[in-house]
Design an enzyme around this catalytic site. Structure first.
Site: not given
Length: 313
Positions: A161, A185, A257, A260, A283, A292
């Protein structure tokens, strides 16, 4: 809200406690917490206007009316898109789940659902477009083109990110091993490989450019610096990407993004396992990564046709 005396204070106290829980125990970022606060302050204003004094007084009808207001703006706020409404509903559900666990009362939002959303494909650019973008980032002389090339090469090589990239310290990158330590995160750490192109670009920046930029500042361990020697901001990093895209003449709308998304799409198109890509992206759930796979249906059909024993007669 405070002008409503006791009506507001009980709800505000519950919100304050919940946000503290998210910050301390869940480790959410400042940006995520700010989004929760905005959504829940709008919700609490709706409850106060409906005469509710405490979270446990809320009914299913209150919740349904709130969701309607989100879509229509009838509460005086800006009407929200389905995606933003779903985000706000998720915040409300989390708030009531927390309150119910704290005081043992039934959760009025247990059956609350947000609007259904079309599953949108992530935006990605082709490998040739990535090359054009990277080449365009290093046009010119001096420290800045070397920095910009290193930044974008690293973003595409690692799938980081943009906030993770600008927060990198010099010690987070091991060019000899070819790995970078990213803090994602919820302060979750992961180690991601760095490809040879990015390693060379970062090495060139560290040797030939960063010392010049650092000499203009007060000293910082951050890798990516602005022209004053201070840490490069997310906004400035986004500007680097946007300028490079304009130079490259890319027809797509390029966002922070984009690289990414392209990183994940190209890995999956090349045959990478979705769970490996999940780990690389950081994730929490493989479900997030699986979207994806929608970007490369031709590749999936080819794999199926070549691998499944009953794909052909």
């Amino acid at each position: 809200m405070g002008a409503d005396g006791g009506t507001a204070s009980a709800l505000e106290q519950a919100l304050s406690t919940y946000l503290a829980h998210l910050r301390v125990e869940r480790g959410l970022s400042a940006n995520t917490l700010a989004a929760y606060r905005r959504d829940l302050e709008r919700y609490l204003a709706h409850l106060v206007a409906s005469g509710r004094r405490r979270a446990e007084d809320v009914t299913a009808e209150d919740l349904s009316a709130f969701v309607t207001n989100l879509r229509t703006g009838d509460d005086g706020g800006r009407p929200l898109s389905p995606a933003s409404t779903a985000r706000s509903v998720a915040a409300v559900r989390g708030f009531h789940r927390f309150c119910s666990a704290e005081d043992g009362t039934p959760d009025p939002a247990v059956d609350l659902r947000g609007p259904s959303q079309a599953r949108r494909l992530p935006k990605a650019i082709s490998t040739s477009e990535v090359e054009r973008l990277l080449d365009a980032s290093s046009i010119g002389d001096g420290a800045v083109p070397l920095r910009d090339r290193a930044l974008l090469e690293l973003l595409y090589s690692t799938g980081a990110r943009i906030s993770e990239a600008v927060n990198l310290s010099v010690d987070d990158v091991d060019l000899e091993v070819g790995a970078v330590r990213l803090l994602g995160k919820g302060s979750k750490e992961r180690v991601v490989p760095v490809g040879s192109f990015a390693r060379r670009a970062v090495d060139a920046y560290l040797v030939r450019a960063r010392p010049e930029l650092a000499a203009r500042g007060r000293g910082t361990p951050r890798i990516f610096l602005n022209t004053r020697g201070a840490p490069l901001s997310r906004q400035s990093a986004w500007a680097v990407l946007r300028v490079a895209a304009e130079r490259a003449g890319l027809p797509h709308e390029i966002s922070p993004h984009t690289l990414r998304h392209s990183f994940a799409t190209h890995l999956l198109a090349g045959g990478a396992d979705v769970r490996v890509v999940q780990e690389l992206l950081g994730h929490a759930s493989v479900t997030t990564t699986q979207i994806y796979t929608l970007v490369t249906p031709d590749t999936l059909r080819e794999v199926y046709a070549s691998a499944h024993p009953r794909a052909h007669d």
